[in-house]
Write a protein that holds these residues in place. Structure first.
Motif, mmCIF file in Angstrom:
data_model
loop_
_atom_site.group_PDB
_atom_site.id
_atom_site.type_symbol
_atom_site.label_atom_id
_atom_site.label_comp_id
_atom_site.label_asym_id
_atom_site.label_seq_id
_atom_site.Cartn_x
_atom_site.Cartn_y
_atom_site.Cartn_z
ATOM 1 N N ALA A 92 8.836 11.576 -15.065
ATOM 2 C CA ALA A 92 9.516 11.220 -13.821
ATOM 3 C C ALA A 92 10.874 11.919 -13.741
ATOM 4 C CB ALA A 92 9.680 9.712 -13.712
ATOM 5 N N ALA A 93 11.572 11.979 -14.872
ATOM 6 C CA ALA A 93 12.863 12.670 -14.880
ATOM 7 C C ALA A 93 12.688 14.161 -14.599
ATOM 8 C CB ALA A 93 13.557 12.462 -16.228
ATOM 9 N N THR A 94 11.652 14.749 -15.171
ATOM 10 C CA THR A 94 11.372 16.167 -14.920
ATOM 11 C C THR A 94 11.030 16.405 -13.449
ATOM 12 O OG1 THR A 94 10.577 16.462 -17.176
ATOM 13 C CG2 THR A 94 9.871 18.101 -15.552
ATOM 14 N N MET A 95 10.226 15.536 -12.879
ATOM 15 C CA MET A 95 9.835 15.695 -11.483
ATOM 16 C C MET A 95 11.027 15.489 -10.543
ATOM 17 S SD MET A 95 6.824 16.715 -11.678
ATOM 18 C CE MET A 95 6.318 16.697 -9.985
ATOM 19 N N ALA A 96 11.938 14.578 -10.887
ATOM 20 C CA ALA A 96 13.149 14.402 -10.079
ATOM 21 C C ALA A 96 13.982 15.679 -10.115
ATOM 22 C CB ALA A 96 13.968 13.211 -10.588
ATOM 23 N N ASP A 113 13.899 19.050 3.365
ATOM 24 C CA ASP A 113 14.975 18.573 2.495
ATOM 25 C C ASP A 113 15.018 17.049 2.455
ATOM 26 O OD1 ASP A 113 15.803 21.086 1.874
ATOM 27 O OD2 ASP A 113 17.596 21.057 3.131
ATOM 28 N N GLU A 114 14.925 16.429 3.625
ATOM 29 C CA GLU A 114 14.976 14.967 3.693
ATOM 30 C C GLU A 114 13.805 14.340 2.937
ATOM 31 O OE1 GLU A 114 15.061 14.021 7.815
ATOM 32 O OE2 GLU A 114 17.066 14.866 8.105
ATOM 33 N N MET A 115 12.619 14.868 3.157
ATOM 34 C CA MET A 115 11.439 14.316 2.482
ATOM 35 C C MET A 115 11.523 14.504 0.971
ATOM 36 S SD MET A 115 8.245 15.168 4.914
ATOM 37 C CE MET A 115 8.617 15.679 6.553
ATOM 38 N N LEU A 116 11.968 15.671 0.535
ATOM 39 C CA LEU A 116 12.133 15.914 -0.900
ATOM 40 C C LEU A 116 13.201 15.001 -1.488
ATOM 41 C CD1 LEU A 116 11.828 19.796 -1.016
ATOM 42 C CD2 LEU A 116 10.258 18.147 -2.055
ATOM 43 N N GLY A 117 14.220 14.699 -0.710
ATOM 44 C CA GLY A 117 15.248 13.762 -1.161
ATOM 45 C C GLY A 117 14.681 12.372 -1.385
ATOM 46 N N TYR A 118 13.851 11.898 -0.450
ATOM 47 C CA TYR A 118 13.215 10.590 -0.610
ATOM 48 C C TYR A 118 12.270 10.577 -1.809
ATOM 49 C CZ TYR A 118 14.995 9.600 4.075
ATOM 50 O OH TYR A 118 15.798 9.408 5.157
ATOM 51 N N THR A 156 12.562 12.421 -4.448
ATOM 52 C CA THR A 156 13.423 12.409 -5.635
ATOM 53 C C THR A 156 13.849 10.986 -5.970
ATOM 54 O OG1 THR A 156 14.240 14.618 -5.111
ATOM 55 C CG2 THR A 156 15.568 13.310 -6.634
ATOM 56 N N VAL A 157 14.206 10.218 -4.951
ATOM 57 C CA VAL A 157 14.592 8.823 -5.166
ATOM 58 C C VAL A 157 13.427 8.038 -5.772
ATOM 59 C CG1 VAL A 157 15.257 6.672 -4.008
ATOM 60 C CG2 VAL A 157 16.384 8.811 -3.402
ATOM 61 N N LEU A 158 12.207 8.275 -5.299
ATOM 62 C CA LEU A 158 11.048 7.593 -5.871
ATOM 63 C C LEU A 158 10.873 7.929 -7.350
ATOM 64 C CD1 LEU A 158 8.371 7.935 -3.044
ATOM 65 C CD2 LEU A 158 9.515 5.845 -3.793
ATOM 66 N N PHE A 159 11.027 9.202 -7.705
ATOM 67 C CA PHE A 159 10.914 9.585 -9.112
ATOM 68 C C PHE A 159 12.024 8.953 -9.948
ATOM 69 C CE2 PHE A 159 8.250 13.327 -7.765
ATOM 70 C CZ PHE A 159 7.132 12.953 -8.478
ATOM 71 N N VAL A 160 13.229 8.865 -9.396
ATOM 72 C CA VAL A 160 14.327 8.232 -10.134
ATOM 73 C C VAL A 160 14.054 6.735 -10.321
ATOM 74 C CG1 VAL A 160 16.781 7.624 -10.020
ATOM 75 C CG2 VAL A 160 16.052 9.951 -9.510
ATOM 76 N N VAL A 161 13.548 6.072 -9.293
ATOM 77 C CA VAL A 161 13.185 4.651 -9.422
ATOM 78 C C VAL A 161 12.123 4.486 -10.499
ATOM 79 C CG1 VAL A 161 12.038 2.726 -8.242
ATOM 80 C CG2 VAL A 161 13.870 3.974 -7.103
ATOM 81 N N SER A 162 11.142 5.372 -10.504
ATOM 82 C CA SER A 162 10.099 5.321 -11.519
ATOM 83 C C SER A 162 10.682 5.499 -12.920
ATOM 84 C CB SER A 162 9.046 6.406 -11.245
ATOM 85 O OG SER A 162 8.060 6.402 -12.233
ATOM 86 N N ALA A 163 11.578 6.454 -13.068
ATOM 87 C CA ALA A 163 12.206 6.691 -14.371
ATOM 88 C C ALA A 163 13.044 5.490 -14.800
ATOM 89 C CB ALA A 163 13.070 7.951 -14.323
ATOM 90 N N LEU A 164 13.791 4.907 -13.881
ATOM 91 C CA LEU A 164 14.618 3.749 -14.222
ATOM 92 C C LEU A 164 13.771 2.537 -14.605
ATOM 93 C CD1 LEU A 164 17.443 4.006 -11.530
ATOM 94 C CD2 LEU A 164 17.624 4.451 -13.987
ATOM 95 N N PHE A 196 5.537 6.230 -9.550
ATOM 96 C CA PHE A 196 5.306 7.607 -9.984
ATOM 97 C C PHE A 196 4.119 8.216 -9.245
ATOM 98 C CE2 PHE A 196 3.609 10.839 -12.885
ATOM 99 C CZ PHE A 196 4.739 11.596 -13.118
ATOM 100 N N ILE A 197 3.028 7.468 -9.131
ATOM 101 C CA ILE A 197 1.832 7.979 -8.438
ATOM 102 C C ILE A 197 2.130 8.202 -6.958
ATOM 103 C CG2 ILE A 197 -0.529 7.403 -7.740
ATOM 104 C CD1 ILE A 197 -0.215 8.287 -10.682
ATOM 105 N N VAL A 198 2.827 7.266 -6.325
ATOM 106 C CA VAL A 198 3.177 7.427 -4.907
ATOM 107 C C VAL A 198 4.037 8.674 -4.717
ATOM 108 C CG1 VAL A 198 4.532 6.416 -3.018
ATOM 109 C CG2 VAL A 198 2.931 4.997 -4.306
ATOM 110 N N ALA A 199 5.005 8.881 -5.600
ATOM 111 C CA ALA A 199 5.878 10.055 -5.495
ATOM 112 C C ALA A 199 5.095 11.351 -5.701
ATOM 113 C CB ALA A 199 7.022 9.957 -6.504
ATOM 114 N N LEU A 200 4.159 11.353 -6.655
ATOM 115 C CA LEU A 200 3.341 12.554 -6.872
ATOM 116 C C LEU A 200 2.501 12.897 -5.648
ATOM 117 C CD1 LEU A 200 1.911 12.373 -10.505
ATOM 118 C CD2 LEU A 200 3.444 14.074 -9.567
ATOM 119 N N VAL A 201 1.887 11.888 -5.066
ATOM 120 C CA VAL A 201 1.064 12.118 -3.872
ATOM 121 C C VAL A 201 1.942 12.599 -2.714
ATOM 122 C CG1 VAL A 201 -0.371 10.969 -2.135
ATOM 123 C CG2 VAL A 201 -0.766 10.531 -4.564
ATOM 124 N N ALA A 202 3.101 11.973 -2.550
ATOM 125 C CA ALA A 202 4.014 12.387 -1.482
ATOM 126 C C ALA A 202 4.475 13.830 -1.678
ATOM 127 C CB ALA A 202 5.216 11.451 -1.428
#
Length: 114
Positions: A27-31, A54-59, A61-69, A95-101
């Motif tokens: 998750a940290a790598t993907m963020a 940019d906006e979508m990638l930002g969101y 990124t937040v999902l991956f950070v939440v997953s990592a935390l 993590f799965i939701v962020a990967l699909v997104a």
């Protein structure tokens, strides 16, 4: 068998034990990857398409950070099994939701639909 949130009555919750140790670094790598992609997109054209990307990638990124935390919290809360399992489940789903997104945004960007 239905897989839901972990709990003492859900035998499937025992299957994912230790999953947080895999989710956290990935998750940290993907963020980091998403942050890099934002920078690369900004180097390109500056039209509405790149701003939306940019906006979508930002969101994402937040999902991956939440997953990592949540994954980190699950590792730290190992003594409290119920809390650890719950955090691990949240990390897994996020993590799965962020990967699909990320895959969807990549496809849309490649086809200039973003």
């Amino acid at each position: 068998m239905r897989r839901g949130p972990p709990g003492p009555d859900n035998p499937a919750s025992r299957l994912g034990r230790g999953l947080s140790h895999h989710i956290l670094p990935n998750a940290a790598t993907m963020a980091g990857l998403c942050s890099t992609l934002i920078g690369l997109v900004k180097l390109g054209e500056t039209d509405a398409m790149t701003r939306r990307a940019d906006e979508m990638l930002g969101y994402i990124t937040v999902l991956f950070v939440v997953s990592a935390l949540c994954s980190y919290g699950s590792i730290r809360a190992a003594a409290a099994a119920r809390r650890s399992e719950r955090l691990e489940w949240i990390a897994d789903v996020t993590f799965i939701v962020a990967l699909v997104a990320l895959a969807v945004v990549s496809l849309l960007f490649a086809h200039e639909q973003v």
